[in-house]
Design an enzyme around this catalytic site. Structure first.
Site: not given
Ligand code: ARG
Length: 462
Positions: A159, A280, A286, A293
């Site tokens: 979980h 970025s 970043k 992803e």
């Protein structure tokens, strides 16, 4: 308007409308089948020759011309003309252009319907070999990383809450296990898809004395298919293959999701090499895990292909329908995406470091040893359910006092259960817990080392 002559020009009064030419063509998608189409044609021609439907000379001419066409395509010198609709007609037209009447005999007892079904099965056999080689490389990369961190401990989550300590190796090997099911699933798929529909013709076979078992054997299929009506429309193997790709995508997306989380500042468990991150355009600090992803995101396209093929197959009338042409865009698409995602995952796995210091800095938080304490009580004769309750109240107490279980003194322990002795401390703390796992294939370091040698042996036998 298209100028190419098609085999049915005598039947239809008009040449195909240019809009229809673009709409119906599959050459742009199925030209990648050319090798399989040519190999299938040579086997068909050899069979025709043995059955005296071609002379030896005609077979020789056909074979040589097809090999030459194959070479031309390979070298990028072949002109693909979409008015021929698909790779089958494009190659046949080129053949006839070269050798005339002998070329016109190749399609004896054959239809594009059994031809394309044969090509797809031949393609799939090779594609599965390619994907399974890539799966093995990824498994090897994971095992290598597991070996590097064989002694490291990390939290295991359920979980997404801290559950029990696990070795970093056991975590990594969980993916090797998943990928192994993918590997075996594809291996089974290859075996079940490896049957020959060639000679089924358009739907009913032929009145000519074709020897289907002959072409089947030449192409290395394990058997022929046994119903020609089904043979020309069966694309179960495509749906099954795409499903297999979907499960690979599911497994890769799970790893990607974990590692995206693990690479956050909040977790800091791993560092993916700069070469596999982006930054970025606005925020200079970043370091984004875009490749992970995209591995996660591209599962969407693979799942979409499964829904597409199932929908294409649903409620089609028996026999071949042109709907089936759409199998290729989804079957090839799923294969291409999965190949790219496996390659990318493999590269990332080879270029990622686990930050053992960061992981161990906080590892005693979250009561990862609570289950071990309950099991300790079991060894002292306390029924597990009672032990679970005792540890539950101890954890609640620790939370109030801001302590770990290992920081509780023995008097306090005894207040909760007389069964607890001084030896309890050997069962607390994540290192102790992970070292004490005894059951088969548990998530400790020693079991992980056993698994690592098991996998290495498996790979050496592949
Ligand atoms: N391009 C077609 C396909 O991929 C080949 C079969 C076409 N057959 C036909 N009778 N129209 O399915």
């Amino acid at each position: 308007m298209a100028e190419a002559q098609k085999s049915w020009e005598k039947r239809l009064d008009k040449t195909t409308d240019s809009l229809a030419v673009d709409f119906v063509e599959s050459l742009s998608v199925d030209k990648r089948l050319y090798k399989y189409d040519i190999v299938g044609s040579i086997a068909h021609a050899e069979m025709l020759c043995e059955q005296k439907l071609l002379t030896k000379e005609e077979f020789k001419q056909i074979k040589e011309a097809l090999i030459d066409i194959s070479r031309q395509i390979e070298e990028g010198k072949f002109k693909f003309d979409k008015t021929y609709e698909d790779i089958h007609m494009a190659i046949e037209a080129a053949l006839i252009k070269r050798i005339g009447d002998a070329g016109k005999k190749l399609h004896t007892g054959r239809s594009r319907n059994d031809q394309v079904a044969t090509d797809m099965r031949l393609w799939m056999r090779d594609e599965i070999e390619i994907i399974n080689t890539k799966i093995t490389l990824l498994q090897k990369a994971l095992v290598k990383l597991a070996e590097k961190y064989a002694s490291g401990i990390m939290p295991g989550y359920t979980h997404l809450q801290r559950a029990q300590p696990v070795s970093i190796a056991a975590y990594l090997l969980s993916f090797v296990e998943q990928l192994n099911r993918d590997y075996l699933r594809l291996k089974n798929r290859r075996a079940s898809a490896n049957v020959s529909p060639l000679g089924s013709g358009a739907i009913a076979g032929s009145s000519l004395p074709l020897d289907r078992k002959k072409s089947c054997g030449l192409l290395g299929f394990s058997d022929i298919t046994y119903n020609t009506i089904d043979s020309v429309s069966d694309r179960d193997f495509c749906a099954e293959f795409i499903f297999d790709c979907c499960l690979i995508a599911a497994h890769l997306s799970k790893l990607a999701e974990d590692w995206i989380i693990f690479s956050t500042t909040e977790f800091g468990f791993i560092r993916v090499d700069d070469a596999f991150c982006t930054s970025s355009s606005m925020m200079p600090q970043k370091r984004n895990p875009d490749m992970l992803e995209l591995i996660r995101g591209r599962s969407g396209a693979v799942y979409g292909s499964l829904m597409a093929i199932l929908t294409i197959l649903k409620a089609q009338p028996s026999g071949y329908n042109r709907d089936l042409q759409e199998d290729k865009v989804h079957t090839f698409g799923a294969a291409d995406t999965i190949e790219a995602c496996i390659d990318m995952t493999c590269a990332i796995v080879g270029n990622t470091a686990f930050n053992k210091d960061k992981i161990s800095a906080d590892i005693e938080k979250g009561f990862l040893d609570a289950t071990s304490l309950a099991e300790y009580l079991v060894t002292k004769g306390v029924p597990f359910r009672t032990a679970h309750g005792i540890v539950g109240s101890l954890v609640a107490e620790c939370e109030k006092q801001g302590k770990t279980l290992a920081e509780i003194d023995i008097e306090e322990f005894k207040k909760h259960s007389k069964a607890i002795d001084e030896d309890v401390y050997q069962h607390l703390g994540t290192e102790n817990v992970a070292a004490a796992y005894k059951s088969d294939a548990a998530a400790g370091s020693s079991q992980s080392l056993e698994q690592i040698s098991y996998w290495k042996k498996q790979f050496s036998e592949r």
